[in-house]
Design an enzyme around this catalytic site. Structure first.
Site, mmCIF file in Angstrom:
data_model
loop_
_atom_site.group_PDB
_atom_site.id
_atom_site.type_symbol
_atom_site.label_atom_id
_atom_site.label_comp_id
_atom_site.label_asym_id
_atom_site.label_seq_id
_atom_site.Cartn_x
_atom_site.Cartn_y
_atom_site.Cartn_z
ATOM 1 C CG HIS A 65 -1.674 -1.047 1.274
ATOM 2 N ND1 HIS A 65 -1.769 -2.469 2.593
ATOM 3 C CD2 HIS A 65 -2.746 -1.642 0.462
ATOM 4 C CE1 HIS A 65 -2.898 -3.232 2.569
ATOM 5 N NE2 HIS A 65 -3.173 -2.982 0.954
ATOM 6 C CE LYS A 75 2.971 3.232 5.166
ATOM 7 N NZ LYS A 75 2.234 2.468 4.489
ATOM 8 C CE1 TYR A 135 1.615 0.033 8.429
ATOM 9 C CE2 TYR A 135 0.409 -0.896 10.665
ATOM 10 C CZ TYR A 135 1.073 -1.468 9.362
ATOM 11 O OH TYR A 135 1.228 -2.735 8.808
ATOM 12 C CG ASP A 171 -3.621 -6.398 0.832
ATOM 13 O OD1 ASP A 171 -3.878 -5.501 0.589
ATOM 14 O OD2 ASP A 171 -3.506 -6.286 1.912
#
Length: 185
Positions: A65, A75, A135, A171
């Site tokens: 992603h 991130k 995250y 996904d």
């Protein structure tokens, strides 16, 4: 006194962060984030969002992603339980490492995190059941800016350590990169 060791990877801008632990008979204290100390690794904005994932099955994969500009995100990925193979793929237009990937094992025991700059896709595979990640994002999720790549895209060629045990329907539907793909800004 710094609580982090910042390690370079073969991809410019992508960093492994090793967290120090203060331990005694009761357990330990580990700093997950410090804006001041992580500036040296390229973190320059406030945290906009913190997300937690729990992935139950060993061998499950989430990803790959990313977000398109103007919502591209940096991130910091931390494993707080279990163990994962965490991967970042360079999608930066004009980068000398365009479409190259780097993976690192993150676990509750090794105290490592992966600092992923803007312009990268991210995914991971669980190496232990019931693995949890935290995250820290410098930009909030923007559904209209979401992008994704199929985890078995042959142009990227990630050799996942385990057979793919589980992949969400979402996904699974991610596209392969078109031959004309030249990156994101």
């Amino acid at each position: 006194m710094s609580r982090f060791a910042i390690l370079d990877t073969p991809i410019v801008g992508l960093k492994v962060v090793e967290r120090g632990r203060l331990s005694d008979a009761r357990g330990f204290l580990s700093r997950l984030f410090c804006a001041e100390e992580l500036q040296a690794a390229g973190w320059s904005q406030a945290i906009a969002q913190i997300n937690q994932t729990l992935t139950r099955a060993r061998g499950a994969v989430r990803g790959l992603h990313f977000q398109h500009p103007p919502h591209a995100e940096m991130k910091l990925v931390n494993c707080i339980r279990g163990k994962v193979f965490d991967v970042a793929v360079d999608l930066r237009r004009g980068s000398p490492t365009f479409l190259k990937w780097h993976g690192v094992e993150l676990s509750e025991d090794n105290g490592r995190a992966l600092l992923i700059p803007e312009g990268f896709a991210h995914g991971f595979q669980t190496l232990m059941p019931d693995s949890e990640l935290l995250y820290f994002h410098n930009c909030a999720y923007a559904p209209a800016s979401e992008g994704a790549i199929q985890v078995e895209d042959p142009r990227i060629g990630i050799p996942w350590p385990l057979p793919l045990a589980e992949l969400s329907e979402r996904d699974r539907r991610h596209p392969l990169l078109p031959l004309s793909f030249d990156g994101i800004a």
